[in-house]
Design a protein around this motif. Structure first.
Motif, short mmCIF file in Angstrom:
data_model
loop_
_atom_site.label_atom_id
_atom_site.label_comp_id
_atom_site.label_asym_id
_atom_site.label_seq_id
_atom_site.Cartn_x
_atom_site.Cartn_y
_atom_site.Cartn_z
N UNK A 38 31.28 136.25 15.19
CA UNK A 38 29.97 135.62 15.14
C UNK A 38 28.98 136.17 16.17
N UNK A 39 29.38 137.19 16.92
CA UNK A 39 28.52 137.71 17.99
C UNK A 39 27.17 138.19 17.45
N UNK A 40 27.17 138.97 16.41
CA UNK A 40 25.91 139.50 15.87
C UNK A 40 25.02 138.38 15.36
N UNK A 41 25.61 137.41 14.67
CA UNK A 41 24.83 136.27 14.19
C UNK A 41 24.23 135.50 15.36
N UNK A 42 25.04 135.31 16.42
CA UNK A 42 24.56 134.55 17.58
C UNK A 42 23.37 135.23 18.23
N UNK A 43 23.40 136.55 18.32
CA UNK A 43 22.26 137.27 18.92
C UNK A 43 20.98 136.98 18.14
N UNK A 44 21.07 137.01 16.82
CA UNK A 44 19.89 136.75 16.00
C UNK A 44 19.41 135.31 16.14
N UNK A 45 20.35 134.39 16.16
CA UNK A 45 20.01 132.97 16.26
C UNK A 45 19.35 132.67 17.60
N UNK A 46 19.93 133.19 18.68
CA UNK A 46 19.36 132.96 20.02
C UNK A 46 17.97 133.59 20.12
N UNK A 47 17.81 134.79 19.61
CA UNK A 47 16.50 135.45 19.67
C UNK A 47 15.46 134.66 18.90
N UNK A 48 15.81 134.17 17.73
CA UNK A 48 14.88 133.36 16.94
C UNK A 48 14.52 132.07 17.66
N UNK A 49 15.53 131.46 18.29
CA UNK A 49 15.27 130.22 19.04
C UNK A 49 14.33 130.48 20.20
N UNK A 50 14.53 131.57 20.93
CA UNK A 50 13.65 131.92 22.05
C UNK A 50 12.22 132.16 21.57
N UNK A 51 12.09 132.86 20.49
CA UNK A 51 10.74 133.18 19.98
C UNK A 51 9.99 131.93 19.53
N UNK A 52 10.72 130.95 19.03
CA UNK A 52 10.08 129.74 18.49
C UNK A 52 9.96 128.62 19.51
N UNK A 53 10.62 128.75 20.66
CA UNK A 53 10.71 127.64 21.62
C UNK A 53 9.37 127.33 22.28
N UNK A 54 9.17 126.06 22.55
CA UNK A 54 8.03 125.60 23.33
C UNK A 54 8.26 125.99 24.79
N UNK A 55 7.34 126.77 25.37
CA UNK A 55 7.49 127.21 26.76
C UNK A 55 6.49 126.52 27.68
N UNK A 56 5.94 125.41 27.25
CA UNK A 56 4.94 124.73 28.07
C UNK A 56 5.61 124.05 29.27
N UNK A 57 4.79 123.59 30.20
CA UNK A 57 5.30 122.94 31.41
C UNK A 57 6.15 121.73 31.03
N UNK A 58 7.26 121.59 31.74
CA UNK A 58 8.14 120.45 31.50
C UNK A 58 9.24 120.70 30.50
N UNK A 59 9.22 121.86 29.84
CA UNK A 59 10.29 122.19 28.91
C UNK A 59 11.41 122.91 29.68
N UNK A 60 12.64 122.87 29.17
CA UNK A 60 13.74 123.47 29.93
C UNK A 60 13.64 124.99 30.03
N UNK A 61 14.15 125.49 31.15
CA UNK A 61 14.34 126.92 31.28
C UNK A 61 15.32 127.37 30.22
#
Length: 299
Positions: A38-61
Motif C-alpha cells: 500500500x506504500x504507493x497508494x499511501x503516498x498519493x492519499x497523503x499528498x492529496x490530503x495535504x493539498x486539500x487541507x485547511x492551513x489556516x491559524x489554529x489547524x493542526x501541523x
C-alpha cells in the motif's frame, strides 16, 4: 505542539477524522502503519490530503513520517509529498546528525523543484529506534536549521537490540529504555529543539497515560505522540501549563526585557531570579503559545 497524533497514510477516512480531534499535529504515516503493497497508494492519499487541507491559524501541523533512509523508499516518499508542503518530515530510525544533514539536502532539492521557500519544511527525528542513534545522540546538534524536534521510541529499539520487552513485570521501562528517554531530553536540549515523548500503547488506560504525561512534563518533554484520538485530550491537558505558571512566566520575561540584555540577577516577589529562571519562563511561554508581542510592559 503538545499532542502529535499518528494517522495511517493509506486511510482517507482516518485522516479526515483526525483533523477534528484537537491534536496540535497529525503525523501522516508512510512507514510502519502502511503495508508494503500500500506504500504507493499511501503516498498519493497523503499528498492529496495535504493539498486539500485547511492551513489556516489554529489547524493542526501536518507532519509526514517517511520510511527510513536505508529502506530505499524515502526518495519516493519525499518526491511525492514535498510539493504539497507538509509542515515537517518525521525521520524514523535516525542514526546520527549526518542523517539529518542528508535528509535536509534532499528536502531542499524537492523544495526548489516545487518553488517552495528554502527551509520551509522542518525535520523531526526519531533518534532512539536504533542502538546507533542512541550512541550518536550528541551528533544531532547544529547539523541543520530544519531540525525542530527530537522524539524517542521504544518498540523498534527493542527489536534492534534483541530485547524481549521494553518494560519489566511492574510495567516500568527497563534500564536501556529509560536511558533512551533521558538521552532524548538531553540531545534535544543540546540541539535547542523540542523533546517529544513516545507513545503510550494502551489506548484504553487513560489514568496510566495521564501519569506518563505528567512525568514527561516534569522531566522536560514539550509534547507527546499519540496512537489513538481518545488520547489527545489527556495529552493536551497535561502539557498545557497552569494559568498561575503562565502568569509568573510572563512576569519574569517582562522583568528581564525591561532590565535589558545585560541583566543577571533580579527580584520577583521578594525572591531572586536569574538566567535559568528566564530560560524556564521562555519554555513555559512557548508551551502556552505566547508570542513576544503579548508580553506586558513594565512601568
Amino acid at each position: 505542539m503538545r499532542s502529535l497524533l499518528f494517522v495511517p497514510g493509506d486511510s482517507e477516512r482516518k485522516m479526515a477524522k483526525a483533523a477534528d480531534t484537537g491534536a496540535d499535529a497529525l503525523i501522516l504515516d508512510l512507514e510502519d502503519s502502511v503495508s508494503q503493497s500500500r506504500k504507493a497508494d499511501a503516498r498519493q492519499i497523503v499528498t492529496s490530503f495535504l493539498n486539500a487541507a485547511d492551513r489556516s491559524a489554529g489547524t493542526p501541523w501536518l507532519i509526514v513520517r517517511v520510511n527510513a533512509l536505508d529502506t530505499g523508499m524515502s526518495d519516493e516518499d519525499l518526491a511525492a509529498v514535498i510539493s504539497a508542503a507538509p509542515d515537517a518530515i518525521l525521520l524514523p530510525k535516525a542514526g546520527s546528525g549526518a542523517d539529518i544533514q542528508h535528509l535536509s539536502a534532499r528536502i531542499a532539492v524537492h523544495e526548489a523543484e516545487a518553488g517552495l521557500e528554502d527551509g520551509k519544511i522542518k525535520i523531526h527525528a526519531l533518534m532512539t529506534e536504533t542502538a546507533g542513534g542512541m550512541l550518536s545522540a550528541g551528533s544531532f546538534a547544529a547539523k541543520s536549521e530544519r531540525l525542530s524536534a527530537l522524539a524517542w521510541g521504544a518498540e523498534d529499539l527493542a527489536a534492534d537490540i534483541g530485547a524481549s520487552s521494553n518494560k519489566n513485570e511492574n510495567g516500568a521501562y527497563t534500564d536501556v529504555f529509560r536511558m533512551a528517554r533521558a538521552l532524548t531530553i538531553l540531545a534535544a536540549a543540546n540541539a535547542r529543539v523540542d523533546a517529544i515523548d513516545t507513545v503510550f500503547t494502551d489506548f484504553r488506560d487513560m489514568e496510566g497515560l495521564d501519569a506518563e504525561c505528567r512525568a514527561a512534563v516534569r522531566d522536560g518533554f514539550t509534547g507527546k505522540m499519540a496512537i489513538h484520538p481518545d488520547q489527545v485530550a489527556v495529552i493536551n491537558r497535561a502539557f498545557t501549563p497552569p494559568p498561575e505558571d503562565v502568569e509568573r512566566a510572563v512576569r519574569i520575561l517582562a522583568l528581564f526585557a525591561a532590565a535589558g540584555p545585560e541583566a543577571g540577577v533580579l527580584s520577583l516577589d521578594g525572591k531572586m531570579i536569574d538566567r535559568p529562571h528566564l530560560r524556564q519562563a521562555e519554555r513555559i511561554a512557548r508551551r502556552a503559545g505566547l508570542e513576544p508581542h503579548t508580553l506586558p510592559e513594565i512601568s
